[in-house]
Design a protein around this motif. Structure first.
Motif, PDB file in Angstrom:
ATOM      1  N   ASP A   5       4.564   6.489   4.120  1.00  0.00           N
ATOM      2  CA  ASP A   5       5.535   5.942   3.196  1.00  0.00           C
ATOM      3  C   ASP A   5       5.237   4.466   2.952  1.00  0.00           C
ATOM      4  N   THR A   6       5.275   4.041   1.690  1.00  0.00           N
ATOM      5  CA  THR A   6       5.030   2.637   1.393  1.00  0.00           C
ATOM      6  C   THR A   6       6.326   1.849   1.298  1.00  0.00           C
ATOM      7  N   ASN A   7       7.471   2.520   1.388  1.00  0.00           N
ATOM      8  CA  ASN A   7       8.740   1.806   1.367  1.00  0.00           C
ATOM      9  C   ASN A   7       9.019   1.278   2.765  1.00  0.00           C
ATOM     10  N   VAL A  11       5.266  -4.919   4.726  1.00  0.00           N
ATOM     11  CA  VAL A  11       4.428  -5.588   3.746  1.00  0.00           C
ATOM     12  C   VAL A  11       4.566  -7.095   3.934  1.00  0.00           C
ATOM     13  N   GLN A  19      -1.999  -9.022  -0.694  1.00  0.00           N
ATOM     14  CA  GLN A  19      -0.988  -8.309   0.068  1.00  0.00           C
ATOM     15  C   GLN A  19      -1.644  -7.563   1.211  1.00  0.00           C
ATOM     16  N   PHE A  21      -0.973  -4.452   3.865  1.00  0.00           N
ATOM     17  CA  PHE A  21      -0.154  -3.266   4.089  1.00  0.00           C
ATOM     18  C   PHE A  21      -0.469  -2.663   5.451  1.00  0.00           C
ATOM     19  N   LEU A  39      -0.112   3.018  -2.486  1.00  0.00           N
ATOM     20  CA  LEU A  39       0.343   1.657  -2.771  1.00  0.00           C
ATOM     21  C   LEU A  39       1.530   1.714  -3.720  1.00  0.00           C
ATOM     22  N   PRO A  40       2.334   0.668  -3.755  1.00  0.00           N
ATOM     23  CA  PRO A  40       3.524   0.680  -4.615  1.00  0.00           C
ATOM     24  C   PRO A  40       3.204   0.876  -6.102  1.00  0.00           C
ATOM     25  N   ASP A  41       2.012   0.450  -6.537  1.00  0.00           N
ATOM     26  CA  ASP A  41       1.673   0.578  -7.961  1.00  0.00           C
ATOM     27  C   ASP A  41       1.103   1.947  -8.315  1.00  0.00           C
ATOM     28  N   GLU A  44      -4.061   4.320  -4.621  1.00  0.00           N
ATOM     29  CA  GLU A  44      -4.114   4.831  -3.247  1.00  0.00           C
ATOM     30  C   GLU A  44      -5.334   4.302  -2.519  1.00  0.00           C
TER      31      GLU A  44
END
Ligand code: FES
Length: 117
Positions: A5-7, A11, A19, A21, A39-41, A44
């Motif tokens: 999970d990236t949430n 970060v 950034q 991660f 990634l959030p954008d 991957e």
């Protein structure tokens, strides 16, 4: 392959404004393993452990977009599972055709695998 999970609150900003991660713990990525990290954008990463050395590349194969994290890792070479293009995870160089994938700096701190993007 695992996905993380990236949430997360993990970060952080590095001084050069890249950034960083946290893609998982070292326990999540044993030698010979590869994990997928979103990634959030929407992009991957594929993150690899080659005999205790960690590497990261973009995850989408430049040929037809297959996930490199689902390919076969043999030493420093990831072989795409769809048509077999092979990439050196240290440099991003494609060994099959004249192509290259992005690579990212990886560091391990306190048991956490971190990738600078
Ligand atoms: S999609 Fe990777 S080699 Fe074709």
């Amino acid at each position: 392959m695992q996905s993380f999970d990236t949430n997360t609150n993990d970060v952080a900003q590095s001084p050069d404004r890249n950034q960083t991660f946290v893609v998982g713990g070292t326990d999540d990525l044993p030698p010979g393993a590869c994990i997928r990290f979103a990634l959030p954008d929407g992009d991957e990463l594929a993150v690899y452990n080659v005999n205790g050395e960690y590497y990261a590349t973009e995850n989408f194969c430049p040929h037809r977009g297959a996930l490199l994290s689902e390919g076969a890792l043999c030493g420093h070479i990831i072989e795409c599972g769809l048509h077999g293009w092979r990439f050196d995870v240290r440099t991003g160089e494609c060994l099959t055709v004249r192509e290259r994938i992005r690579t990212y700096r990886v560091k391990v701190e306190e048991g956490l695998v971190k990738v600078e993007v």
